[in-house]
Design an enzyme around this catalytic site. Structure first.
Site, PDB file in Angstrom:
ATOM      1  N   GLY A 115       0.810  -1.217   0.000  1.00 33.97           N
ATOM      2  CA  GLY A 115       0.000   0.000   0.000  1.00 33.97           C
ATOM      3  C   GLY A 115       0.840   1.262   0.000  1.00 33.97           C
ATOM      4  O   GLY A 115       0.515   2.245  -0.683  1.00 33.97           O
ATOM      5  N   CYS A 116       1.935   1.251   0.746  1.00 34.40           N
ATOM      6  CA  CYS A 116       2.812   2.427   0.819  1.00 34.40           C
ATOM      7  C   CYS A 116       3.535   2.654  -0.501  1.00 34.40           C
ATOM      8  O   CYS A 116       3.751   3.797  -0.919  1.00 34.40           O
ATOM      9  CB  CYS A 116       3.815   2.258   1.956  1.00 34.40           C
ATOM     10  SG  CYS A 116       3.031   2.141   3.580  1.00 34.40           S
ATOM     11  N   THR A 117       3.910   1.560  -1.171  1.00 39.46           N
ATOM     12  CA  THR A 117       4.541   1.681  -2.481  1.00 39.46           C
ATOM     13  C   THR A 117       3.559   2.274  -3.483  1.00 39.46           C
ATOM     14  O   THR A 117       3.904   3.165  -4.284  1.00 39.46           O
ATOM     15  CB  THR A 117       5.035   0.300  -2.966  1.00 39.46           C
ATOM     16  OG1 THR A 117       5.985  -0.205  -2.030  1.00 39.46           O
ATOM     17  CG2 THR A 117       5.681   0.397  -4.341  1.00 39.46           C
ATOM     18  N   ALA A 120       3.138   6.066  -2.628  1.00 35.84           N
ATOM     19  CA  ALA A 120       4.325   6.844  -3.003  1.00 35.84           C
ATOM     20  C   ALA A 120       4.427   7.005  -4.518  1.00 35.84           C
ATOM     21  O   ALA A 120       4.788   8.077  -5.022  1.00 35.84           O
ATOM     22  CB  ALA A 120       5.577   6.172  -2.450  1.00 35.84           C
ATOM     23  N   GLU A 244       0.247  -4.224   5.940  1.00 36.26           N
ATOM     24  CA  GLU A 244       1.093  -3.183   6.517  1.00 36.26           C
ATOM     25  C   GLU A 244       0.994  -3.163   8.032  1.00 36.26           C
ATOM     26  O   GLU A 244       1.971  -2.928   8.734  1.00 36.26           O
ATOM     27  CB  GLU A 244       0.709  -1.830   5.934  1.00 36.26           C
ATOM     28  CG  GLU A 244       1.245  -1.671   4.524  1.00 36.26           C
ATOM     29  CD  GLU A 244       0.572  -0.559   3.768  1.00 36.26           C
ATOM     30  OE1 GLU A 244      -0.192   0.181   4.390  1.00 36.26           O
ATOM     31  OE2 GLU A 244       0.816  -0.435   2.564  1.00 36.26           O
TER      32      GLU A 244
END
Length: 265
Positions: A115-117, A120, A244
């Site tokens: 999710g963070c990738t 970003a 995450e």
């Protein structure tokens, strides 16, 4: 023949008058007078020490209220000191001062997770349109400089990543998750300290919130490109968030753990 005179004897000293007998009333009055003095002094001393102790008690520090969209914050000291992924010490005030019109800070739970990738990379793909009006973009997490540098390099991110291991800025914004962790969200503040945007959201939702703000303020104008498709399947975002949260719950094992995370990508 001379006459010898006899010396007179000195008169006997007058005896002291006999002490007066104390009556029961006078005895009681004397006793009461003697006992009342120390009690009063003791009481006064006790009252004085109690008052001093009360005055000496330090006041409890007042925790600053969390910022709200549309409100304003004092930039000096807000969120304490943080660090960029290249090891440079900085603060929110310094970032705002360096910007043209303000800063966009999106928070993410952990570098290099799905999710963070996604989040970003969505900010990366919209970077030019979001910054055309003078806003500076930063990612913010509790990751170490090495983990964030690996993340930035691999995903070719055009903006710096901020490292906040103590979660001081994350907490000041209102995105600290108890007992430990970070809520995904976005925070936008202008040069005067006015909070333009502050809300939690999904990877795509945080980007769309900034796009909407830019469009409404006219900073991007007609040059704003249509929103990119995220190609997310139903339920996929929820699975990413759960992954995450599991990653956040795992304790960091130093540099080795970070290298392992980078290799797993």
């Amino acid at each position: 023949m001379p006459v010898e005179l006899r010396k007179r004897k000195a008169p006997a000293p007058v005896p002291d008058p006999p002490a007066k007998k104390q009556t029961r009333t006078t005895k009681a009055a004397t006793k009461a007078k003697e006992t009342s003095k120390p009690t009063t002094a003791k009481s006064a001393a006790a009252n004085g020490s109690s008052k001093s102790a009360k005055l000496a008690k330090p006041a409890k520090p007042v925790k600053p209220a969390k910022p709200v969209a549309g409100g304003a914050i004092a930039l000096d000291g807000f969120g304490g000191e943080i660090e960029t992924n290249d090891g440079t010490k900085t603060s929110l005030k310094a970032l705002v001062d360096e910007s043209i019109s303000g800063v966009v800070i999106f928070t993410y739970p952990r570098a290099s997770t799905p999710g963070c990738t996604n989040q970003a990379c969505l900010f990366r793909d919209s970077y030019e349109s979001l910054t055309k009006g003078g806003l500076a973009i930063y990612g913010l997490s509790t990751d170490s400089p090495k983990a964030n540098t690996t993340f930035k390099t691999k995903q070719n991110l055009p903006y710096p990543l901020l490292c906040d291991p103590g979660a001081t800025l994350i907490d000041a914004i209102g995105f600290k998750k108890a007992p430990r962790g970070t809520t995904r969200g976005v925070f936008v503040v202008d040069k005067s300290g006015k909070v333009l945007l502050l809300e939690p959201g999904s990877p795509a939702g945080t980007v769309q919130a900034v796009k909407k703000l830019v469009e409404e303020s006219g900073e991007a104008g007609a040059a704003e490109k249509p929103a990119e498709s995220t190609d997310e399947k139903p339920g996929e975002e929820k699975e990413e968030e759960e992954e995450e949260e599991e990653e956040e719950a795992k304790p960091a094992n130093g540099e080795a753990a970070e290298e392992k995370t980078g290799a797993a990508e």
